[in-house]
Design an enzyme around this catalytic site. Structure first.
Site, PDB file in Angstrom:
ATOM      1  N   LYS B  28       0.813  -1.223   0.000  1.00 44.72           N
ATOM      2  CA  LYS B  28       0.000   0.000   0.000  1.00 44.72           C
ATOM      3  C   LYS B  28       0.845   1.271   0.000  1.00 44.72           C
ATOM      4  O   LYS B  28       0.386   2.330  -0.427  1.00 44.72           O
ATOM      5  CB  LYS B  28      -0.919   0.011   1.218  1.00 44.72           C
ATOM      6  N   SER B 275       1.599  -9.762  -0.742  1.00 44.13           N
ATOM      7  CA  SER B 275       1.224  -8.348  -0.698  1.00 44.13           C
ATOM      8  C   SER B 275       1.421  -7.667   0.639  1.00 44.13           C
ATOM      9  O   SER B 275       1.500  -6.436   0.703  1.00 44.13           O
ATOM     10  CB  SER B 275      -0.228  -8.197  -1.152  1.00 44.13           C
TER      11      SER B 275
END
Lengths: 290, 290
Positions: B28, B275
């Protein structure tokens, strides 16, 4: 590897050496491949007794040279460590879970001509484990402290010898569980204790300190810090949270030594060995199965 | 990062991109720092609503430019994700745990002149997340497949756009939990579904697919594979055991897609995005507290 929040927590600059990323998941591959590398081409193979990471490392080092590796393991050895020896090409031979049976099992293979490669009380092994600290000293400038766990003492003795190659004094500190504090007691007593009933989650540090390992450590290591079990788990959690690394309890003991007395490290530049990451991964994720 | 045993298991060459090692523990930070980097110097700051990793990433990116970051979080957000926003310099504002309250909370900050930076349905964010795949394509030669998880779709859309920069065709595949399969259902239906009651341990993938994200994915992604919860946990365990990495459930979903159908990947050269690694570390080690 380093983390700004861990540095803030300790007021220090901390550099982690990630031995969990070795092919067999621990520093043990260093000593094993050094010892195996010294053997002549016509050696029939190697043998050891081990309940843990040394067996897998020796199997791996042997298979890379095309040698057989026979690993005598106590019949109560944990399943995933037995699997690791086999996965790395070693042949597992079970014995009764006591020191005499382990030594007898190994002796049988040595009689057949296989080279015994013990896990820590061995100059080849100590030298190989020392390569970890040598690398740290090359990779990070100006380290003033090295911190390593101690079980049988191969890694800590090798670390101390590596530090001694530098002109500038580098303090070497060991860490062990309170429940397997034979090294600290041996240093205090001035001789190797033999009453040793280890009780700790750090299964890789349950071994009794080796004879030659203790000699090197007594001469060159400043202190061996003992840490409680809860602090070892705190260290595992901190490493998972901040570094995102899976470290087995034995591998987290040097971080536990820092957490036990955070003030002590202020202003230092510390190389910390995360010695391995072999644990039951299913246990790690079991909370997500519910 | 790669592992010979995982390669053997799948008969493939698998390269893992380790976004858990980003400063805020997930990919992110890529989108957030790209979006924040585009803002003018006199911008008073940024605002978003988030229950997770985007909030911490935006706070971090903003603080690096000296901007304020206001993060509207549902009052039932998990504690360690609230802490992460604060640790990275963000100001947390709690709201009722529903979409209307979150949007109203954000609107109040936007009215005061703060720039809204949404978590995924935003071109700046999609472009930033795409830098992850661009790096993989530079770091590893000859990849034929990219595999990424999909929640709101910022990462998967960015990955697809990155793959499209290459002349040679690269297949892009998404992965999502069966319990949050709105992207797969939207693709099957040909329009964005809105009946979405996500139920999955992969908390980072509970968001409804974004409008512009779905458009990009429908055009460029071969397939979105859905995976059961147990396979997600199997993937977490495999990553812990083999790679020694701590990956949150959402981060393990692309590996779960490989485990669900191991035959499918044979002979391929696959770039897999891990991720993120933000989870409750105390939960991870709780078995060692007993």
């Amino acid at each position: 590897m380093s983390d700004p929040e861990i540095d803030d927590l300790l007021g220090a600059s901390v550099f982690f050496k990630c031995e969990q990323l070795q092919l067999t998941g621990s520093f043990k591959l260093r000593g094993a491949s050094h010892a195996v590398g010294l053997l002549p081409e016509d050696c029939p193979g190697v043998a050891t007794h081990s309940s843990g990471n040394h067996g897998a490392a020796l199997a791996r080092a042997a298979s890379e040279r095309g040698f057989e590796a026979h690993v005598v393991m106590p019949e109560n050895a944990v399943r995933f460590k037995v699997d690791a020896v086999r996965r790395n090409g070693g042949q597992v031979h079970f014995c009764a879970p006591n020191q005499a049976a382990r030594e007898a099992g190994l002796a049988a293979w040595v009689e057949r001509g296989f080279e015994a490669v013990p896990p820590y009380d061995d100059d080849r092994i100590i030298a190989g484990q020392g390569s970890c600290a040598l690398e740290m000293l090359e990779q990070v400038d100006g380290l003033d402290t090295l911190l390593a766990p101690v079980g049988g003492g191969g890694l800590l003795a090798g670390t101390a010898l590596a530090a001694a190659t530098r002109e500038k004094g580098i303090e070497v500190i060991g860490a062990e569980p309170e429940g397997a504090d034979d090294t600290a007691r041996s240093l205090a007593l001035g001789r190797r204790v033999t009453n040793h009933q280890p009780e700790t989650i750090a299964d890789g540090l349950r071994a009794l300190i080796g004879e030659r390992n203790l000699g090197i450590i007594a001469e060159r290591v400043t202190e061996v810090i003992t840490v409680p079990e809860t602090t070892i788990v705190d260290a595992m959690a901190l490493i998972a949270e901040r570094l995102k690394q899976v470290i087995e309890p034995s591998g987290a003991v040097s971080v536990a030594a820092m957490l036990k007395d955070p003030e002590r490290w202020r202003g230092r530049r510390i190389g910390v060995i995360l010695s391995g990451g072999n644990l039951d991964a299913e246990r790690l994720v079991e909370a997500w199965r519910r």
